[in-house]
Each structure stands twice: as C-alpha cells, then as structure tokens.
Scaffold this active site. Sequence first.
Site, mmCIF file in Angstrom:
data_model
loop_
_atom_site.group_PDB
_atom_site.id
_atom_site.type_symbol
_atom_site.label_atom_id
_atom_site.label_comp_id
_atom_site.label_asym_id
_atom_site.label_seq_id
_atom_site.Cartn_x
_atom_site.Cartn_y
_atom_site.Cartn_z
ATOM 1 N N GLU A 58 0.833 -1.199 0.000
ATOM 2 C CA GLU A 58 0.000 0.000 0.000
ATOM 3 C C GLU A 58 0.871 1.254 0.000
ATOM 4 O O GLU A 58 0.588 2.239 -0.694
ATOM 5 C CB GLU A 58 -0.920 -0.011 1.221
ATOM 6 C CG GLU A 58 -1.838 1.200 1.326
ATOM 7 C CD GLU A 58 -1.933 1.753 2.719
ATOM 8 O OE1 GLU A 58 -2.209 2.952 2.838
ATOM 9 O OE2 GLU A 58 -1.705 0.995 3.679
ATOM 10 N N ASP A 62 0.716 3.845 -3.079
ATOM 11 C CA ASP A 62 0.345 5.248 -2.862
ATOM 12 C C ASP A 62 1.275 6.168 -3.640
ATOM 13 O O ASP A 62 0.829 7.132 -4.281
ATOM 14 C CB ASP A 62 0.405 5.551 -1.367
ATOM 15 C CG ASP A 62 0.145 7.013 -1.059
ATOM 16 O OD1 ASP A 62 -0.950 7.503 -1.382
ATOM 17 O OD2 ASP A 62 1.040 7.670 -0.490
ATOM 18 N N ASP A 131 -7.028 1.036 0.630
ATOM 19 C CA ASP A 131 -5.693 0.458 0.783
ATOM 20 C C ASP A 131 -5.427 -0.612 -0.273
ATOM 21 O O ASP A 131 -4.328 -0.692 -0.845
ATOM 22 C CB ASP A 131 -5.540 -0.161 2.172
ATOM 23 C CG ASP A 131 -5.472 0.880 3.280
ATOM 24 O OD1 ASP A 131 -5.315 2.067 2.969
ATOM 25 O OD2 ASP A 131 -5.583 0.493 4.457
ATOM 26 N N GLU A 134 -4.666 0.755 -3.777
ATOM 27 C CA GLU A 134 -3.274 1.194 -3.885
ATOM 28 C C GLU A 134 -2.325 -0.002 -3.931
ATOM 29 O O GLU A 134 -1.320 0.015 -4.657
ATOM 30 C CB GLU A 134 -2.930 2.101 -2.707
ATOM 31 C CG GLU A 134 -3.659 3.434 -2.745
ATOM 32 C CD GLU A 134 -3.370 4.303 -1.552
ATOM 33 O OE1 GLU A 134 -3.532 5.535 -1.659
ATOM 34 O OE2 GLU A 134 -2.976 3.771 -0.484
#
EC number: 3.1.26.3
Length: 245
Positions: A58, A62, A131, A134
């Site tokens: 994650e 991101d 989450d 990503e």
Amino acid sequence: MGSAVLSGTLNAVGSDLASVEERIGYRFRDQSVLELALSHISAVKGDAPRLRSYQRMEFLGDHVLGSVVSHMLYLAFPEGEEGDLSRRLAELVREEACAEVAQDMDLGPFIRLGPGESQSGAHKRRAILADVAESVVAAVFLDGGYEAANQVVERFWRPRLETPRRPLRDAKTVLQEWAQARGLPPPSYREVIRSGPDHAPRFTVAVDLPGLKSEQADGASKQNAQKAAAAAFLVREGVWKKDES
C-alpha cells in the site's frame, strides 16, 4: 516474491484470481504478488504480519499512484498552476476515490481477511478498499513495471480526472475562508474519540467556530475526519450542497 502464510480465506468462492486480472486489465506473471496485495493483516499467521500483508505494498502503491496521476494532470492541464494541480491530485488519490476504484475493480470479494474481519464485513469498509486499490497498483508495478501500472491507473483514474466528483477545493480551506469572510478566527479541530484496533483506527473529530454549533465526523485518519467535519459544517450552513461534501 513468495506468498504470505495466510489464516483467512477469500470471500469469493475459490481462489482463482483470473477474474481480478480481467477486471483490472492486467495478467500477472506471478500471481502471488496479486495475492499479497489482497491480504489484510488479520489474515496473516506467524511473525511480522505487517511485512507479509498488503501494508508495505500500500505504501508503494500510494507513491506510484501519485506519480502517475501527477503526470496525467501535468499533461491534461497545461495551463494549470501548482495549486490547482495539487488540489486535483488530492481529490484523485483521496481515500474515497481509491475506495470507489476498488469497487469498480470489484476487489472486495477477493480481499483475504481473518475470520473476525470477514464476519464484520470488512471487505466493504472504505479504508480497506482504498488500501487494497493502492496495493493492487503496487502489485502491477512490481510485476510489470511502471508502464503496466500507468495503464491500470489510466484506465480507472482517468474518468475521475475528466469528471471530478466534488469541488476541487479542500473543505478545510473553504471553511477557513468562509470564517475569515465573517470576521471569525480560523476553525479549530479537536479529537473527540478514537476507536477500532491499532491497525485500523477510526477518529471522530469536532470542528468549532465561536458562536456556532460544532459539527462532528469520523474518518480513518485525523486528517480525513477533520475534512469530513469541515464538509459537514459547510453543508449545514448552506455553503455546500450535500452531494458536494
């Protein structure tokens, strides 16, 4: 990259991830990377579960997502100034937007969860969906490189870039400007309560302005809760419509 040892099960029948690959438009050379991207910490047995769940992915996803979307915005708005591009970026990578993408990808039924989280319907929780979206971006990046990740992000984030779902200005900024125009001090935010486990906390935050009723909202982080409280305040005062918050 090896698969994590998992205690949870897929919510969907069976463990075939081919339908996930079809939805996101990418075929993995190593499906264990995708499997890891769908593995919540509650489903991991043994030592160092944070290292063998999707949490590290994650983090990577991101930043890959931010890089790809920033490039998309740079090309799409050649006259856009830094502030405008930053607001658009924040809108496109916020928790709500990523959770919507996870729903578009139909990832929820394939998230690996521990028994307790599975029974509580955690696969529908916005923070977890965001989450996982990503993490899937990270999985594609690790398996196929930047160009593959770029194609997936283009497919699912481009429509949101072209048609923003809500005002591009941040609710906290709008509320501060609204207060300033009325001779009021800047809004203050206070944490009312923190709940949930350490790996998935929820924050309830109140926003205060002198002479006006406070407004509360919750979120997966203090920042998200503050924004939600500011948005609720603006809706209540008639500054924003409900569907803009």
